[in-house]
Design an enzyme around this catalytic site. Sequence first.
Site, PDB file in Angstrom:
ATOM      1  CE  LYS A   1      -3.746   1.652   3.027  1.00 48.98           C
ATOM      2  NZ  LYS A   1      -4.850   1.471   4.230  1.00 48.98           N
TER       3      LYS A   1
ATOM      4  CB  SER B   1      -8.097   0.411   5.791  1.00 43.31           C
ATOM      5  OG  SER B   1      -8.422   1.908   5.547  1.00 43.31           O
TER       6      SER B   1
ATOM      7  CB  SER C   1      -7.526   3.803   2.806  1.00 40.30           C
ATOM      8  OG  SER C   1      -6.788   3.270   3.727  1.00 40.30           O
TER       9      SER C   1
END
Length: 532
Positions: A129, A228, A204
């Site tokens: 990420k 997330s 996210s």
Amino acid sequence: MALTRFERFLGRLLRAVVWILFAAFKLFAPQQRHGVSRLPPITNPLLLLSAMQLARKIRRKEVTSVEVVQAYIDRIQEVNPLINAMVKDRFSAALQEAAQVDKLIEEETGGEDVLEDRLPLLGVPITVKEAFALQGMPNSTGLLTRRDLVSGADAPSVALLKRAGAIPLGVTNCSELCMWLESHNHLYGITNNPYDFERIVGGSSGGEGSILGAGSSVIGIGSDIGGSIRIPCFFNGIFGHKPSVGIVNNEGQYPPASGQQMGFLCTGPMCRYAEDLIPMLSIMGGPNAEKLSLFTEVDLKKLRFFSVPHNGGSHLVSPVEPQLLHAQKMVVKRLEADLGVKVQELLIPQLKYSFQIWGTMMASPGKDGKPPTTFAELMSEGGKKVWPAWELFKWFLGFSSHTLAAIGLALVELFQSSHPSPFIMQQKESLQQELEELLGTDGVLLYPSHPLIAQKHHHPIFTPFNFSYTGIFNILGLPVTQCPLGLSAEGLPLGVQIVAGKLQDRLSLATALYLEKAFGGWREPGKTTIKP
């Protein structure tokens, strides 16, 4: 606890307002067009092996690390133009590192067991990420003022995986400043769902969810402060785990947690195959992983199982879709038939206040008495101070550097009380005590991952509180494993959250392994027909 007549009225009123606003929003929101409606199918069999299987084959010289890394590079180059999941690659460096791995294996005299013990992920590709620091890669979290920032070192969790032999391929997209359930920002654009390009991937950690769901990565790293990890895993049909709080180091990611938020933020693994969760968590947790006894065998027949079908009917949150309720019931039936256990269905009234509890605790000061950094302050990083109302006006004119979701969150903060509601705090403490006593050291709870199957792009703006189905467990500090349960009638992933007691991560992880065998786990999206 049944809803009052007033609460039912508020729910209907909210839904009516939402659809009116949505009709207006469609006039301003950017429209996407795709000439292709589905991903190309996977043709290289190496892409259909778990990370543990790949590591074993590499150690045994049945395949080279270069071959595996190249296979994933080819797949990313094939599908990333369609899903926009990877935002910066390091393919050349990854191939060089893979060649070094192959040379190391050729020269190793200690045998396969030595390599497995020392470097359990040797030669296996991984994605990260973009919110995490990966040396030489951007770390902007989609903020335009951080566009030129390049990480000079690795985040601790990334470093541990690299030290175990994993080879990063690049970094993946996230929502602006990691605080929204759609992975969209003005630096990298929007990420598409591999099962339907018009659908969201969650956030996210949505870039990770998408690239894994597309078969373009086998394991990845995500972070979770309100769902997330779990929401992207749910929408993209893969596995993920939010560990017990305090197990995996959260440093080296942006934005940093503040106030009490460090107690809610978790870093964890995301993957296509359930067998990779425990090895990844063991590596990422370092010495802390010993607290979890991850490799202690779990007898599922000796566990107590509970199923909670919904949050009790909060008027702020969408009702759970029938297909998701049915999937959870099928899990209950399978557990009872295969294991001989009795799954107890429960309704927990305090869950109705999940969003209010999450919002209150996220805004609470830390032990030093300082309030957490506001979202508007984070949006101002490296640039001029952001005024949310002015930014909203600029957005309508098409001049804002920020997404509508980010602006909306900054606006909401302006009206947030600095004094927590005694009633909400009472509900939180009551829920904490009830769930900890219920789960103990041998309990597992099934709970919807989200009330809705993956929505169309931008639709979450009008259902902003649905994430509370996942966010509540960050506040409670409980470990949760996200498990896929096949596909809906529309060809979109179904799933369920598996919750265990504190430090009992191995129970939810063992249950996920069982459910993967029972329901088939990840399904290749290229073989799924997408309805127009």
